[in-house]
Design an enzyme around this catalytic site. Structure first.
Site, short mmCIF file in Angstrom:
data_model
loop_
_atom_site.label_atom_id
_atom_site.label_comp_id
_atom_site.label_asym_id
_atom_site.label_seq_id
_atom_site.Cartn_x
_atom_site.Cartn_y
_atom_site.Cartn_z
N LEU A 66 3.26 2.41 -1.50
CA LEU A 66 2.51 3.61 -1.89
C LEU A 66 3.44 4.78 -2.18
CD1 LEU A 66 -0.42 4.57 -2.26
CD2 LEU A 66 -0.36 5.37 0.10
N HIS A 79 1.95 -2.47 -6.83
CA HIS A 79 2.15 -1.89 -5.49
C HIS A 79 0.88 -2.00 -4.66
CE1 HIS A 79 -0.16 1.95 -5.36
NE2 HIS A 79 -0.10 1.84 -6.68
N CYS A 80 1.08 -2.06 -3.36
CA CYS A 80 0.00 -1.94 -2.37
C CYS A 80 0.40 -0.81 -1.43
CB CYS A 80 -0.24 -3.27 -1.65
SG CYS A 80 1.22 -3.94 -0.84
N ARG A 81 -0.02 -0.89 -0.19
CA ARG A 81 0.30 0.22 0.71
C ARG A 81 1.76 0.19 1.17
NH1 ARG A 81 -3.08 3.63 2.82
NH2 ARG A 81 -4.85 2.27 2.31
N GLY A 137 3.96 -2.62 0.11
CA GLY A 137 4.76 -3.46 -0.76
C GLY A 137 5.24 -4.72 -0.08
#
Length: 856
Positions: A645, A716-718, A720
């Site tokens: 993030l 991406h996520c929160r 990675g």
């Protein structure tokens, strides 16, 4: 500060003293409780709402203390809900003692005891008893008079006798009522005077004797006068008895004896009343007059044996005395010396109070206890106390106070000080003489107002941990790397723009400089891990490493049908192997030359430095050997980036990397820059094994491919780690024709912290099988189409019977072979395609041969 005792938990088994009621039977907080923390004794005065410390708070430990194991306490404060298994034994012993005391009081007429007990009905909330020492002459007179009264009472039946019996019954009933009251009543409340606590001590400990000091001469005179009056009254009564017995005749002896008995009882009762009114109110008079100083003598050996067997209460040799002026207990030099040899306190917690200062008396007591760790956090200190009096201190915690200056003169006088914590104050500068604290190893001044650091800070050669986060620092001292023993450094949330040389910090393990304003990052940190590079590469089989490299290099390679093309590919692979070996050896040699082989860096945090766009090339060589926490996303293959993030909310970095598409795999997050970048969001994405992320594979793969072609895409996520890495692996399996293991190894080599959860791994394996089956079906369909084309061409060649028929069929067969080879070359990506292509080529060649034979 006292305790409320209850009868259920043996409340009447303890004796009050000092500033709070002590004793073994209680369920609340004890003022003299010591917690045993694996052999280190701890005193907890946390969250007591103290505004000022008093000596009697600590003098209770001189009288008696109780050692409690930490596992017997429920909460982490070590001050509530103590187990009271031993209180039942104590309460039973106390009940037996009370019963024995009552029996002794009832049988005083027949026993030749030296100590006489009397009771009074006073207006106080607790009954009082006294222990008096009577001279031997008075004891004999009382015995003779009591024997006469017993005989006369047994022989007489007059109304006077009934009155005497009623009086005795009343006194006995009073004793019964008072003894039952003692059993059921609690120990005196903290609001009662110290004198009442001694009275309860006399009630419960009948073996104690009372002596008076020579200072109280007035009380001595009064007691002597009372004793003289009692002696004179007894003499007069005895003389009257002898005179009356001689004067009367034998005929009237019985009558005279009866009358004499009644007359003899009167002075005895009067003497008893005088004894009640004169001897007992030694405590009652103290309400109006100053109390007498008393000293309790205890048998140290017997009390210690009993205490160790029944309740863990330890009583020192000397107990406290009562002060006649203020009614509070105080300590003397002898008691302090005895405590010093008896017990040593490791830590004292005075946090969460209202303290503003600590007097020298309290500090001297701490010095006698040899306290090593002192916690004064969350108070109202504006000036650091004179802690130099406690030479044994090793750790001082002054977090959350109102300190505006760091007075190093206080800490310089502490030779054993190793840890200093001054977090969350208002300190704006560090004095230049900070280096005089020679043995300091742990220094924490975070969340203050520091603007600069003195150069003398680098002279703390033994410093191991330094926490200066959440201040206003802009630079570091130029000789910062002289702190060669530093292992952990936290400098986050400052305003630092550049860093000095860090090459000498060979013992550094963690360095956090996140949330600053760094413009560039020195390459020194990359050279602080050469020892790990040597160790890791010495264990690597280079040939095995080359096999993994070859699988990646052969991703986009085509499988040629001829043997010549296979030989050329093998030659190219051999050349690549040699190049890879040379690159690895060059990297090892370069780090050996530049690094020195002494570093041990494990984690470098440079996250949220928005002006830091790129990293030196040296960090690419060690990114798999250390944890590099950064806002710069990791480039997996050209045009595809993977991050967390913090990577998605930094627009300058994204634009510098040429990213145009962003795949957002967070369910509860909205796009940061919807007008600048093209987003694809998975609204219900959850990092849970039971979540089916494979349902999005086809759509996300198409979005990633379109973003890669247009410039670059960020997945991406929160953090990675799990969701975003799963989506990137699925893309590599689909468009780069990799297996799950190949894609996983490639992504993990570029970003070591990735780790899909077990559920996502199972879904990727199923997706791999699905892709494998579809590839086989596509290959078989292409082969069937090629066969149909060959059969149609053969029919055309049979119908044409011209002279150049052979040449035409040969040309047609060659064209068909070329078409088959091009189609097969486009579909040759899996391990089975070379065999299938060879089969198709063989079939085409056989078809051409048949055409030749037919044409002939």
């Amino acid at each position: 500060m006292g305790n409320s005792h209850s009868s259920e938990n043996g409340g009447n088994s303890g004796s009050g003293g000092g500033s709070g009621g002590g004793g073994s039977g209680y369920s609340g907080v004890s003022e003299n409780m010591i917690i045993d923390l694996e052999g280190r004794y701890h005193i907890d005065y946390k969250n007591r709402n103290y505004k000022k410390l008093k000596p009697q708070m600590f003098s209770t430990f001189f009288e008696h203390y109780e050692i409690v194991q930490a596992d017997s306490l429920i909460n982490s404060d070590f001050i509530k809900n103590k187990t009271v298994k031993k209180n039942r034994d104590n309460s039973s012993n106390n009940n037996s003692n009370n019963n024995s005391n009552n029996n002794n009081n009832n049988n005083t007429l027949n026993n030749s005891t030296i100590i006489t007990t009397t009771t009074t009905t006073t207006t106080t909330s607790t009954p009082t008893t006294t222990i008096m020492i009577t001279p031997p002459q008075q004891q004999q007179q009382q015995r003779t008079s009591l024997d006469l009264t017993n005989r006369d009472i047994s022989e007489s039946s007059t109304p006077n006798e009934q009155q005497i019996r009623l009086a005795q019954e009343e006194t006995e009933n009073q004793e019964i009522v008072e003894s039952s009251f003692l059993k059921s009543s609690p120990v005196p409340s903290p609001s009662s005077s110290v004198l009442k606590s001694f009275e309860s001590d006399f009630q419960l400990n009948t073996d104690l004797t009372t002596e008076t000091f020579d200072d109280n001469s007035a009380e001595k005179k009064r007691q002597q006068q009372q004793q003289q009056q009692q002696n004179e009254d007894s003499k007069q009564s005895s003389q009257q008895q002898t005179q009356k017995s001689k004067d009367k005749d034998e005929s009237a002896k019985i009558v005279n004896n009866k009358s004499s008995s009644t007359t003899n009882i009167k002075p005895i009762l009067a003497a008893a009343q005088t004894s009640r009114s004169t001897s007992i109110p030694a405590f009652n008079r103290n309400k109006t007059k100053e109390p007498t100083k008393q000293k309790i003598k205890k048998e140290h050996s017997t009390l210690r044996k009993n205490s160790l067997s029944s309740s863990n209460i330890i009583t020192p040799n000397n107990t406290t005395n009562t002060n006649a002026k203020d009614g509070a207990s105080y300590f003397n030099e002898n008691s302090l010396m005895s405590v010093k040899s008896d017990i040593k306190i490791f830590s004292l917690d005075l946090s969460i109070n209202r303290l503003e200062n600590i007097t020298n008396d309290i500090l001297s007591i701490m010095a006698r206890f040899e306290i090593q760790e002192l916690t004064l956090s969350t108070n109202f200190f504006q000036i650091i106390p004179d802690l130099q009096l406690v030479k044994s201190l090793t750790t001082v915690n002054l977090t959350r106070n109102k300190l505006s200056k760091l007075q190093t003169s206080v800490f310089i006088e502490l030779p054993s000080l190793t840890s200093l914590i001054l977090d969350r104050n208002f300190i704006s500068s560090i004095p230049d003489d900070i280096d005089q604290i020679k043995n300091l190893k742990y220094l924490s001044i975070k969340h203050n107002a520091l603007e600069y650091l003195p150069n003398s800070l680098s002279n703390l050669s033994q410093l191991i941990s330094l926490d200066l986060s959440q201040n206003k620092l802009k630079t570091l001292p130029p000789n910062f790397d002289d702190l060669i023993n530093l292992r952990m450094v936290w400098l986050s949330y400052n305003q630092i723009t550049s860093l000095p040389s860090m090459r000498k910090l060979v013992n550094l393990v963690t360095f956090d400089i996140s949330s600053n304003k760094l413009l560039s990052l020195p390459k020194d940190f990359a050279y602080l891990v050469p020892s790990r590079i040597k160790q890791s590469y010495s264990d690597i089989d280079i040939d095995e490493y080359d096999e993994n490299i070859n699988t990646c290099n052969n991703i986009n390679s085509n499988n040629n049908d001829s043997n010549n093309s296979n030989n050329n590919n093998n030659n190219n692979n051999d050349n690549n192997n040699n190049c890879n070996k040379n690159n690895i050896l060059e990297m090892i040699n370069s780090t050996e030359l530049e690094g020195g082989g002494l570093g041990c860096l494990k984690e470098l945090n440079i996250r949220d430095n928005r002006e830091l766009i790129s990293l030196p090339v040296e960090y690419k060589q060690v990114e798999s050997l250390m944890t590099l926490v950064t806002s710069i996303p990791s480039e997996i293959i050209p045009g595809i980036f993977l991050g967390g993030l913090d990577s998605a909310n930094n627009a300058p970095i994204l634009q510098t990397l040429g990213i145009t598409h962003i795949l957002l795999a967070i369910g509860d997050c909205e796009p940061f820059f919807p007008k600048t970048f093209k987003y694809y969001s998975i609204d219900d994405a959850r990092d849970a094994p039971q979540y089916d992320i494979s349902q999005h594979f086809e759509q996300t793969n198409c979005f990633i491919e379109s973003g890669r072609k247009s410039g670059g895409v960020l997945v991406h996520c929160r953090a990675g780690i799990s969701r975003s890495s799963t989506l990137v692996i699925s893309y590599l399996m689909k468009y780069q024709r990799m297996t799950f293991k190949q894609a996983m190894d490639l992504v993990q080599s570029k970003r070591p912290q990735i780790q899909p959860n077990p559920g996502f791994k199972d879904q990727l394996l199923k997706y791999e099988a699905k892709l494998f089956c579809t590839n086989i079906l596509n290959i078989s369909s292409h082969n069937s189409n090629n066969k149909n084309n060959n059969s149609s061409n053969n029919r055309k060649s049979i119908n044409n019977r011209k002279s150049n028929n052979i040449i035409i069929t040969i040309n047609n067969s060659s064209n068909s072979n070329n078409n088959n080879s091009t189609d097969n070359s486009n579909n040759s990506s899996t391990s089975t395609t070379p065999n299938l292509s060879s089969l198709s080529s063989d079939s085409s060649s056989s078809a051409s041969l048949s055409k030749l034979s037919i044409s002939k």
